[in-house]
Scaffold this active site. Structure first.
Site, PDB file in Angstrom:
ATOM      1  N   ASP A  95       0.836  -1.180   0.000  1.00 16.03           N
ATOM      2  CA  ASP A  95       0.000   0.000   0.000  1.00 16.03           C
ATOM      3  C   ASP A  95       0.882   1.246   0.000  1.00 16.03           C
ATOM      4  O   ASP A  95       1.857   1.318   0.748  1.00 16.03           O
ATOM      5  CB  ASP A  95      -0.818  -0.018   1.301  1.00 16.03           C
ATOM      6  N   ASP A 190      -3.291   4.592  -2.206  1.00 18.39           N
ATOM      7  CA  ASP A 190      -4.361   5.052  -1.327  1.00 18.39           C
ATOM      8  C   ASP A 190      -4.944   6.397  -1.807  1.00 18.39           C
ATOM      9  O   ASP A 190      -4.182   7.330  -2.101  1.00 18.39           O
ATOM     10  CB  ASP A 190      -3.740   5.232   0.071  1.00 18.39           C
ATOM     11  N   GLU A 241      -6.658   3.583  -5.703  1.00 19.84           N
ATOM     12  CA  GLU A 241      -7.943   3.712  -5.011  1.00 19.84           C
ATOM     13  C   GLU A 241      -8.517   5.085  -5.315  1.00 19.84           C
ATOM     14  O   GLU A 241      -7.880   6.105  -5.049  1.00 19.84           O
ATOM     15  CB  GLU A 241      -7.754   3.564  -3.491  1.00 19.84           C
ATOM     16  N   HIS A 315     -10.752  -3.306   4.100  1.00 19.96           N
ATOM     17  CA  HIS A 315     -10.674  -2.918   5.514  1.00 19.96           C
ATOM     18  C   HIS A 315     -11.492  -1.669   5.838  1.00 19.96           C
ATOM     19  O   HIS A 315     -11.528  -1.255   6.997  1.00 19.96           O
ATOM     20  CB  HIS A 315      -9.206  -2.683   5.859  1.00 19.96           C
ATOM     21  N   ASP A 316     -12.094  -1.023   4.826  1.00 18.49           N
ATOM     22  CA  ASP A 316     -12.917   0.164   5.083  1.00 18.49           C
ATOM     23  C   ASP A 316     -14.400  -0.136   4.982  1.00 18.49           C
ATOM     24  O   ASP A 316     -15.223   0.771   5.080  1.00 18.49           O
ATOM     25  CB  ASP A 316     -12.613   1.262   4.041  1.00 18.49           C
TER      26      ASP A 316
HETATM   27  C1  GLC Z   1      -8.104   4.996   2.327  1.00 19.00           C
HETATM   28  C2  GLC Z   1      -7.821   3.839   3.260  1.00 19.00           C
HETATM   29  C3  GLC Z   1      -8.430   4.136   4.592  1.00 19.00           C
HETATM   30  C4  GLC Z   1      -7.795   5.387   5.140  1.00 19.00           C
HETATM   31  C5  GLC Z   1      -7.881   6.548   4.158  1.00 19.00           C
HETATM   32  C6  GLC Z   1      -6.921   7.624   4.517  1.00 19.00           C
HETATM   33  O1  GLC Z   1      -9.449   5.142   2.035  1.00 19.00           O
HETATM   34  O2  GLC Z   1      -8.261   2.646   2.682  1.00 19.00           O
HETATM   35  O3  GLC Z   1      -8.305   3.072   5.489  1.00 19.00           O
HETATM   36  O4  GLC Z   1      -8.406   5.760   6.329  1.00 19.00           O
HETATM   37  O5  GLC Z   1      -7.556   6.164   2.849  1.00 19.00           O
HETATM   38  O6  GLC Z   1      -5.614   7.202   4.301  1.00 19.00           O
END
Ligand code: GLC
Length: 534
Positions: A95, A190, A241, A315-316
């Site tokens: 990541d 991310d 993402e 994980h979110d």
């Molecule tokens: C992404 C991650 C999440 C995090 C956010 C800020 O969405 O998957 O877990 O809180 O970014 O880094």
């Protein structure tokens, strides 16, 4: 296209496997489970952040990109992970968190101390805008000593980096190259579509997202990043993402010429249980919207030769087993798990499966505030004083990111075999029923079914390359996959009600999860799913 049969297993190390007995998962714990992951048929593991971090946002607040947080182990452990993964024919994706750093990062600390060079690494302003952070608070925090505000699209401990600065971009390229030299074979970036802000920074009529989402220089930044790092490397996989993005932007991010990323994560299909677009609502499901989103994205991506990603969880997200229509018994729950797996992974694209999904792990029932660990969920609780506590806990039980973070359930031993001590976050009490050990030897289990689906997709060209078409139905998700003259029909019953459906013909039944077949007439039982050749 080899990518279309790629399966990636996502690991959230903190909740995966604790080998030191401190209640927190670690890299050695990941190494220990590589043979298990390989035995399911995966090609990649994606490991979420293990870098040095104060852990305000569980590692998405990085204070040193070049070091492993001692919570998770050492650099030697990481090198061992790469090595043992290769022995298990698994590649490692990591990541990359570049929209922001932790406020404990040396760059930010120097900026706060008055160093102007490092102040240009972040976004400081004399006056804040009215934007909201993704975690519900204001997006700017005041620093008295500097008499300035800094921008943070997430927690106040996660200051946004200033990608307008070439020095910042050079630093970030260096980090990528460092990890490539360690032997990683892929990156997940991310919230990377938020890094180019619109200047001048101005107030918004909404929460501010139109001022920084898919921003003006985003494609330029990403192309530069790729050129200076992984470039045309083959045998490498990148996924960006994308937060609140559009199909049009994603067609460019994951364009067929691969000038930016190989693929993207987009999340619209996971907001179909947000009433009026609000995440913090409950007991809502818009099936029409789910079908139309799956269709739009699959078709548009395919028409443009862009590879889509297939995923239900990470994980979110709350656990997919617990979303949409409720399955009232454990038997129906298992059928629903299989139906959901068919709905997603028989579509066209690269598949991402999150730890625990393969055994149908479920949401946690929160009944008091102290059980909540996640910063976003705590903010929701604290920023809504007018909502009754019970109501908030019910919503959190359905929507909190903590649901996806409860420890992996390996066995029916105490703490689900995750640890020998009380873990950092509560174990779901259903671990005695839902765990890897039980399901490994049960041929009807959710786990055995995931294995079967992965094997099928990896060997079947129709499921990899066949074009996708959708057929509309009120209660069923129906799509076909066709390659040359071979045509498959996939039917998934999303409801706890039997339904009849007639097909042209049934040439061959490939998977049948409780559908009665009578000539060309099908009777799908509640949550049934079927794959046939027609
Ligand atoms: C992404 C991650 C999440 C995090 C956010 C800020 O969405 O998957 O877990 O809180 O970014 O880094």
């Amino acid at each position: 296209m080899k990518e279309l049969n790629t399966f990636v297993y996502q690991i959230y190390p903190k909740s995966f496997n604790d080998t030191t007995g401190n209640g927190i998962g670690d890299l050695v714990g990941v190494i220990e489970k590589l043979p298990y992951i390989r035995s399911l048929g995966f090609d990649y593991i994606w490991v979420t952040p293990f870098y040095k971090s104060p852990q305000v946002d569980n590692g998405y607040d990085v204070s040193d990109y070049y070091q492993i947080d001692p919570l998770f182990g050492t650099m030697a452990d990481f090198e061992m992970l790469i090595k043992v993964a290769a022995q298990n024919e698994l590649k490692v994706m990591i990541d990359i968190v570049f929209n922001h750093t932790s406020d404990q990062h040396e760059w930010f600390q120097k900026a706060l101390a008055g160093d102007e060079y490092y102040q240009q690494y972040y976004i400081f302003n004399d006056k804040p805008t009215n934007w909201k952070s993704k975690f519900g608070t204001d997006a700017w925090t005041y620093v008295e000593k500097l008499d300035k505000y800094y921008l943070h699209l997430f927690d106040k401990s996660q200051p946004d980096l200033n990608w307008e600065s070439e020095n910042v971009r050079l630093e970030l390229q260096k980090i990528i190259n460092f990890w490539m030299d360690k032997g990683v074979k892929g990156f997940r970036f991310d919230v990377v579509n938020l890094v180019s802000k619109k200047y001048p920074l101005v107030d918004s009529v909404g929460d501010g997202r139109e001022q920084y989402t898919d921003g003006p220089r985003i494609h330029e930044f990403l192309q530069e990043l790729r050129m200076k790092t992984f470039g045309d490397k083959v045998d490498f996989l990148t996924v960006g993402e994308m937060s609140s993005t559009s199909i049009e932007s994603c067609l460019q991010y994951a364009n067929a010429q691969k000038t930016e990323f190989d693929s993207v994560f987009h999340f619209h299909h996971l907001k179909v249980d947000y009433e009026n677009g609000d995440k913090w609502t409950r007991d809502y499901f818009d099936f029409e919207l789910l079908k139309s989103l799956l269709k739009d994205w699959q078709l548009k991506m395919d028409e443009n030769n862009v590879i889509d990603t297939l995923f239900w969880s990470n994980h979110d997200q709350p656990r997919i087993s617990s979303r949409f229509i409720k399955a009232p018994t454990s038997e129906l729950q298992m059928k629903k798990n299989k139906m959901l797996a068919m709905s997603m992974y028989l579509l066209k694209g690269i598949s991402y499966i999150y730890q625990g999904e393969e055994i149908g792990m479920e949401n946690f029932e929160f009944d008091n505030y102290d059980q909540i660990v996640d910063v976003e969920s705590r903010n929701f609780y604290n920023l809504n004083p007018l909502l009754a506590s019970e109501e908030k806990l019910t919503i959190i039980s359905q929507k909190s990111r903590d649901n996806g973070r409860t420890p992996m359930q390996w066995t029916n031993d105490i703490y689900g075999g995750f640890s020998t001590t009380q873990p950092w976050i509560n174990v779901n009490p259903n671990y005695q029923l839902v765990n890897v050990q039980e399901q490994l030897t049960d041929m009807d289990s959710t786990l055995s079914f995931y294995k079967k689906i992965i094997k099928l997709k990896k060997t079947d060209l129709v499921l990899q390359q066949g074009n996708v078409k959708f057929i509309d139905h009120k209660q069923l998700l129906i799509f076909t996959r066709q390659l040359n003259d071979v045509k498959y029909l996939i039917i998934c019953n999303y409801y706890n009600q039997e339904v009849d459906y007639a097909v042209e013909a049934v040439k061959q039944v490939i998977i049948n999860n409780e559908t009665e077949i009578n000539g060309n007439k099908l009777k799908l039982s509640p949550f049934a799913s079927i794959l046939i050749e027609i």
